[in-house]
Design an enzyme around this catalytic site. Structure first.
Site, PDB file in Angstrom:
ATOM      1  N   LEU A 136       0.736  -1.211  -0.015  1.00  0.00           N
ATOM      2  CA  LEU A 136       0.009   0.124   0.094  1.00  0.00           C
ATOM      3  C   LEU A 136       0.954   1.203   0.037  1.00  0.00           C
ATOM      4  O   LEU A 136       1.690   1.352   0.726  1.00  0.00           O
ATOM      5  CB  LEU A 136      -0.958   0.119   1.149  1.00  0.00           C
ATOM      6  CG  LEU A 136      -1.870   1.093   1.341  1.00  0.00           C
ATOM      7  CD1 LEU A 136      -2.842   1.285   0.208  1.00  0.00           C
ATOM      8  CD2 LEU A 136      -2.509   1.226   2.650  1.00  0.00           C
ATOM      9  N   ASP A 137       0.662   2.072  -0.968  1.00  0.00           N
ATOM     10  CA  ASP A 137       1.373   3.411  -1.010  1.00  0.00           C
ATOM     11  C   ASP A 137       2.976   3.440  -1.119  1.00  0.00           C
ATOM     12  O   ASP A 137       3.719   4.349  -0.894  1.00  0.00           O
ATOM     13  CB  ASP A 137       0.968   4.440   0.272  1.00  0.00           C
ATOM     14  CG  ASP A 137      -0.603   4.619   0.198  1.00  0.00           C
ATOM     15  OD1 ASP A 137      -1.190   4.720  -1.011  1.00  0.00           O
ATOM     16  OD2 ASP A 137      -1.091   4.880   1.399  1.00  0.00           O
TER      17      ASP A 137
END
Lengths: 288, 288, 288, 288
Positions: free
Chosen positions: D232-233
């Site tokens: 994530l990210d």
């Protein structure tokens, strides 16, 4: 947003102005949500903007105007002031030509709830931007400006003036309108007609500024949001911004990069204008 | 930094230029550390800059010049090219007046090992910057420019020309020198005299640009590093940058904020010039 | 700069604070040169900074403190306030290690008259920055911090503390000092020790932030000027800025580009601190 | 835009790569409109992007792929390459939730002719953005993602995957989609799913980054356009930008200011992706 009153005030500077205004507000129980002050050392002029929570005052906006007017006159006979009510919805009329990027941007901001205004009407010199305008539920007026026909143009401006006059908006936005306003409209809309010029003024006044910028070989291009005055591209500047360009950028690349700056600069300038953050003094602005 | 040769080349664009250059280098075993290309669609001119690891070639810089020259001529009789050797230390002469911020900045960069050059000499119209110059172990020449005395100024310029001529530097840096170069020096130093102008050109040409900017009420001020030409403040732009100012900034605040931009813009422009990243074509530059 | 008194004040927000302060100043005849207000909606805390022309008041700074203190207590028992006198020259002690770019920059700003302070002393963990310091007529103290020797380090910190204590400066500037301050010095210098961290915090806390930035492939790098607290790189942020980097930038290119941002960010933060523009509230700052 | 072929190529660096590619193109008569090179000193990997005018070659894109593939294999068995044809119109599918600012912006750019793509479909977790999508003549698919219902979410993702699969777009744009993609979709859309995260990564990963930024008291906020990966990210960053915020900015002010940065950063990243300017190498990108 909470219901607020926005007071803007200017006068020649002297001791005791802030005391007079703040004492008036404090005695009425007013809660100040935001306050800003500025004294211009060149002109000796004092400026302030105060935002008061409406519910904290025991009277309405009309009585606030009466009472504050008396305070303002007592401070100085030269006082210039204004009290606006955020409860009164802001109205905007937008003038466009063929290029739609600023219009798309403004309509998107309104639709997304980011710019809390009523777009009363869009006036277009050409037809193509009518569809998107109507899709947002906003009336579109097609007013052609015939090239090389001064009488036809004068008639067109009269029609635009009538539309604007009907809506009596807080702002007339020239969103890449590409027509030079006649002096009478500059006067009629003074202080509420905003233009976006696609250069970092005072560089590249007039036509085709991105072409001028490319020819000069500058390394940044910009945009300027300013109040319209009879003197082309010389009105008081509200906001400017720039973006970097390089030798590899063609004129069309510069146009594309510049558009992002135009959109943002216009949107910022319009917001500040509608929030009564912009005080004009001569050819310059104070932006609180 | 490793020992490298920097090739810059320009000619009218046609098919096969990159192939000719890269084949020449590949056949000699050259490792390309950095390469950049640009074709200007307006002028149809092709530009390239190639950085070759010196040790990867079986010959020295003189033979590289001979061989590359033949390749260049075979590509086009209009070819303009240059081969420089990073093993040859760069020399710089700096011209100053009273304001020292750019000089302090450049000397600090050299002392900190950030700008890898020899400052051969600093020439000052006034005495005060002599101390810091000498503290860095650099000779300082005080050459006064008498006001309103054209002959005295001509003699002063002749003295500056002699100092510069003696050192034959890769760059003559006008670090807020405040004197307009005569046409003969513009010619003699063409392509290696860099000026820092304290405005975002073409805005605010000439004297006191920060005062002009304040009077116009702009929301950003900038600085421009450009090659000096006989046409004041109109030489090819190498680099520009800007910083935000607001209504609360007095002229002296603007001066202070602008200085940071001047220092950085000049330092960037000088570095790029010394690394042969800047190719001039007409009034514009390609900065690789 | 004219002689001025700077008043900073904070307390829980309520109606009438501005009126109380401005009435006090107006009744004494005080001319307000600059004023700023802020109410934090999260904490309900009110902040103001007022700059009064010294000559407009009929009393000196000591009596201003007495009188304003009474006003402040009458507004709220929780008031936090300070009155400083621009007539008292600001003193700064700078702590450095090997990298000199921030020191060169600060000394250049002082020498150029841009930063109007006395640099009382520079303390260096290594010797090389002594020469430039002494060339500016400033004492340099070499205090080595032996690696892997906690007792030696503690003794070194005690020596630094003694030097700082002797000068009792308005600011202790960690200009790339590279040593983590012990908790007792963080406490002793609370609110006046400024650090420059070479990343855009909270990204890349700790060691070698430019290497971390390069490894992550970010497209901008930054610097953060913050007050030093016992929690490493987590003190209240005064100022930040960034600069663009690209895939072609090696770690050493990023270091070089980042240094310009470090210098400017530190210089801005230090100026604002010395002008009492920075009010700390919890882990955040108000910068007027 | 003229009809062009875009060649991207990467392999371990060695002498002669540029010569091999440019000789191949020159012998076929290819005119190179744009060329860029980069060697990563850390990984020793060479990258290039070449844009060839289609009409200058005596064969079509299929034969160019065959012939260039042979060249690529002859240079290195590890070569990674791609030839795309600008004559093939780019298709995009956009995933949205409630916040429409990025969608409005992208649709406006497409309508204004600034982003030359077909938006094949918009998929929305909620209904309200359907109207504007349809007003632009684009199909809108409402696919609800039930909260706290993993099976319902999995079914919803399967429906989205089917829509995307049907259109087989060049880019899947998560325009503030607010749902974490499951690992199988990250894999299926690897290298063509772009997310806009509303922080300057790696700061403020995860939920409510503007709230985190406000709480930390940062002086700039940003946005990051990156390829979506299972982490994530943490995917390779394509583009980032920032804007200044101050103590007076509430979270909602920061949200508003940040949105302008999100829109611009996403639009830039998407354009570069569609023009095959972005080469991923490990966790980093080369953006030509």
């Amino acid at each position: 947003m909470p219901h607020q009153y926005v007071i803007t005030f200017g006068c020649p500077d002297r001791s005791g102005i802030v005391a007079a205004i703040s004492t008036f507000l404090a005695e009425a129980g007013g809660m100040i949500a935001e306050a800003a002050y500025h004294t211009d050392p060149d002109t000796g002029w004092f400026f302030t903007r105060q935002v008061v929570t409406a519910g904290s005052l025991p009277f309405d906006v009309h009585e606030l105007r009466d009472r504050f007017g008396a305070v303002a006159r007592s401070i100085s006979p030269e006082s210039e002031w204004r009290v606006t009510d955020t409860g009164e919805r802001r109205r905007v009329v937008i003038l466009v030509s063929k290029d739609g990027h600023c219009l798309y941007d403004l309509l998107g901001r309104v639709a997304a709830g980011e710019l809390d205004v009523d777009v009363s009407a869009v006036v277009g010199n050409h037809r193509p931007l009518g569809d998107i305008t109507r899709a947002h539920g906003i009336p579109f007026h097609h007013v052609p400006f015939p090239k090389g026909d001064p009488e036809g143009k004068a008639a067109a401006f009269a029609e635009v003036a009538a539309i604007v006059g009907f809506h009596d908006p807080h702002a007339v936005v020239l969103a890449r309108f590409m027509q030079v306003l006649p002096a009478d409209l500059c006067a009629a809309w003074a202080g509420r007609a905003l233009n976006i010029h696609h250069s970092f003024l005072p560089s590249f006044v007039g036509a085709r500024p991105y072409h001028q910028a490319h020819a000069r070989g500058v390394k940044l291009v910009g945009a300027t949001c300013h109040y319209v005055t009879a003197d082309l591209d010389a009105g008081p500047i509200i906001e400017q911004d720039v973006t970097r360009v390089a030798h590899g950028d063609s004129v069309s690349d510069i146009v594309r990069k510049g558009r992002d700056i135009e959109k943002i600069t216009l949107a910022r300038g319009l917001r500040w204008h509608l929030e009564n953050r912009v005080l004009v003094h001569g050819t310059r602005t104070v932006v609180f």
